[in-house]
Write a protein that holds these residues in place. Structure first.
Motif, PDB file in Angstrom:
ATOM      1  N   ASN A  68       0.806  -1.216   0.000  1.00  0.00           N
ATOM      2  CA  ASN A  68       0.000   0.000   0.000  1.00  0.00           C
ATOM      3  C   ASN A  68       0.839   1.266   0.000  1.00  0.00           C
ATOM      4  O   ASN A  68       0.298   2.362  -0.005  1.00  0.00           O
ATOM      5  CB  ASN A  68      -0.901   0.027   1.248  1.00  0.00           C
ATOM      6  N   PHE A  69       2.130   1.131   0.050  1.00  0.00           N
ATOM      7  CA  PHE A  69       2.999   2.296   0.148  1.00  0.00           C
ATOM      8  C   PHE A  69       3.597   2.598  -1.216  1.00  0.00           C
ATOM      9  O   PHE A  69       3.890   1.695  -1.987  1.00  0.00           O
ATOM     10  CB  PHE A  69       4.094   2.038   1.189  1.00  0.00           C
ATOM     11  N   LYS A  70       3.796   3.859  -1.506  1.00  0.00           N
ATOM     12  CA  LYS A  70       4.272   4.258  -2.832  1.00  0.00           C
ATOM     13  C   LYS A  70       5.685   3.787  -3.122  1.00  0.00           C
ATOM     14  O   LYS A  70       6.025   3.484  -4.248  1.00  0.00           O
ATOM     15  CB  LYS A  70       4.224   5.783  -2.962  1.00  0.00           C
ATOM     16  N   ASN A  71       6.518   3.718  -2.104  1.00  0.00           N
ATOM     17  CA  ASN A  71       7.929   3.502  -2.371  1.00  0.00           C
ATOM     18  C   ASN A  71       8.518   2.210  -1.813  1.00  0.00           C
ATOM     19  O   ASN A  71       9.679   1.920  -2.056  1.00  0.00           O
ATOM     20  CB  ASN A  71       8.741   4.679  -1.820  1.00  0.00           C
ATOM     21  N   ILE A  72       7.740   1.426  -1.064  1.00  0.00           N
ATOM     22  CA  ILE A  72       8.327   0.231  -0.454  1.00  0.00           C
ATOM     23  C   ILE A  72       7.248  -0.778  -0.090  1.00  0.00           C
ATOM     24  O   ILE A  72       6.096  -0.414   0.131  1.00  0.00           O
ATOM     25  CB  ILE A  72       9.171   0.610   0.789  1.00  0.00           C
ATOM     26  N   GLU A  73       7.639  -2.023  -0.038  1.00  0.00           N
ATOM     27  CA  GLU A  73       6.754  -3.116   0.375  1.00  0.00           C
ATOM     28  C   GLU A  73       7.183  -3.565   1.775  1.00  0.00           C
ATOM     29  O   GLU A  73       8.373  -3.676   2.054  1.00  0.00           O
ATOM     30  CB  GLU A  73       6.929  -4.263  -0.619  1.00  0.00           C
TER      31      GLU A  73
END
Length: 151
Positions: A68-73
């Motif tokens: 759900n995060f733009k830059n990381i899982e």
């Protein structure tokens, strides 16, 4: 330097070891106001070919991926009782951040680059669509580095 050794300077994943993935996934989702992801189980040795400290292991884990995060899982990992870096971490450190992951190409070359830096493979295996290697970088970097190579 990371770009020379790994061929990338982009961190794509943070892996967190947990004792109770169902509870932690719910707590995590509630805190970040996101959906609870599906919890999956890693496949059996016949598909994963998992090696831990150079020996075959039947280690498996439950996983939940927060994308759900733009830059990381964020990956939650609940290990089973078999020998693995996940089990070792839980028994030694308790719950917490286990690894930082990066996507690489030519994984074997990257592993050799890291070995020249004194960083050895602690665990490796396959997954559907790729393979991974956990590198024991804790002495130098204070965390385990995960190499991910998708095919």
């Amino acid at each position: 330097m990371a770009n020379e050794i790994l061929g990338t300077d982009v961190v794509v994943q943070i892996g967190i070891i947990v004792k109770d993935i169902e509870k932690t996934a719910k707590d995590f989702a509630k805190f970040f106001r996101v959906e609870v992801p599906q919890i999956i189980e890693t496949e059996e040795y016949e598909k994963t070919h998992t090696e831990y400290r150079g020996k075959a292991t039947c280690a498996r884990a439950k996983l939940a991926f927060f994308r759900n995060f733009k830059n990381i899982e964020i990956e939650l990992i609940e290990p089973d009782e078999n020998p693995s870096t996940w089990r070792e971490f839980l028994e030694t450190h308790g719950e917490g951040i286990h690894h930082i992951g990066v996507f690489v190409k030519n994984m074997d070359e990257k592993i050799e680059n890291l070995k020249k830096e004194g960083i050895e493979v602690v665990q490796k295996g396959d997954y559907t669509g790729g393979r991974y290697a956990y590198m024991d970088s804790t002495d130098k970097l204070k965390f385990i580095l995960e190499l991910l190579e998708n095919f």
